[in-house]
Scaffold this motif. Structure first.
Motif, mmCIF file in Angstrom:
data_model
loop_
_atom_site.group_PDB
_atom_site.id
_atom_site.type_symbol
_atom_site.label_atom_id
_atom_site.label_comp_id
_atom_site.label_asym_id
_atom_site.label_seq_id
_atom_site.Cartn_x
_atom_site.Cartn_y
_atom_site.Cartn_z
ATOM 1 N N GLY A 1 -32.270 -36.473 59.874
ATOM 2 C CA GLY A 1 -32.744 -37.310 58.801
ATOM 3 C C GLY A 1 -33.895 -36.718 58.006
ATOM 4 N N HIS A 2 -34.599 -35.772 58.566
ATOM 5 C CA HIS A 2 -35.729 -35.149 57.888
ATOM 6 C C HIS A 2 -35.232 -34.331 56.692
ATOM 7 N N PRO A 3 -35.854 -34.459 55.511
ATOM 8 C CA PRO A 3 -35.372 -33.746 54.314
ATOM 9 C C PRO A 3 -35.289 -32.233 54.490
ATOM 10 N N ALA A 4 -36.234 -31.631 55.198
ATOM 11 C CA ALA A 4 -36.169 -30.181 55.412
ATOM 12 C C ALA A 4 -34.952 -29.812 56.245
ATOM 13 N N GLY A 5 -34.594 -30.662 57.201
ATOM 14 C CA GLY A 5 -33.406 -30.416 58.017
ATOM 15 C C GLY A 5 -32.130 -30.501 57.203
ATOM 16 N N VAL B 1 -29.403 -27.452 56.526
ATOM 17 C CA VAL B 1 -27.976 -27.586 56.810
ATOM 18 C C VAL B 1 -27.149 -27.283 55.561
ATOM 19 N N VAL B 2 -27.573 -27.801 54.423
ATOM 20 C CA VAL B 2 -26.840 -27.547 53.179
ATOM 21 C C VAL B 2 -26.847 -26.054 52.854
ATOM 22 N N LEU B 3 -27.988 -25.402 52.998
ATOM 23 C CA LEU B 3 -28.060 -23.964 52.734
ATOM 24 C C LEU B 3 -27.206 -23.169 53.722
#
Length: 96
Positions: A2-6, A10-12
């Protein structure tokens, strides 16, 4: 996750896996465009299949694993590794 950096990680990771897949498919296209005078051997046909379809199948398997387990980052890494493996095996079976 849920953390935005996570989420960004994942997207990258998935973008990188897809980029590796596209590069592997483009590399595999050279096996198909090589002029042939005789029919390919069984190993050659399997290698051609792996070169052209294997990377996409590896990405789909990685996405399925991510969906089933929820471990999207690990699944992206495994998908990229699967793409590389299918590309190398396809190249070894159908050198061009």
């Amino acid at each position: 996750m849920g953390h935005p950096a996570g989420v960004v990680t994942v997207v990258l990771a998935w973008l990188a896996a897809v980029a590796v897949g596209v590069a592997a498919v483009l590399f595999g296209q050279t096996a198909r465009t090589t002029p042939r005078r005789r029919r390919r051997s069984r190993a050659g046909r399997i290698g051609l299949f792996l070169s052209l379809s294997g990377p996409w199948l590896a990405l789909l398997a990685g996405a399925a694993a991510g969906a089933l387990t929820g471990r999207w980052l690990v699944a992206a890494a495994a998908a990229a590794a699967g793409v590389l493996l299918t590309a190398v095996v396809g190249f070894l079976l159908a050198p061009h």
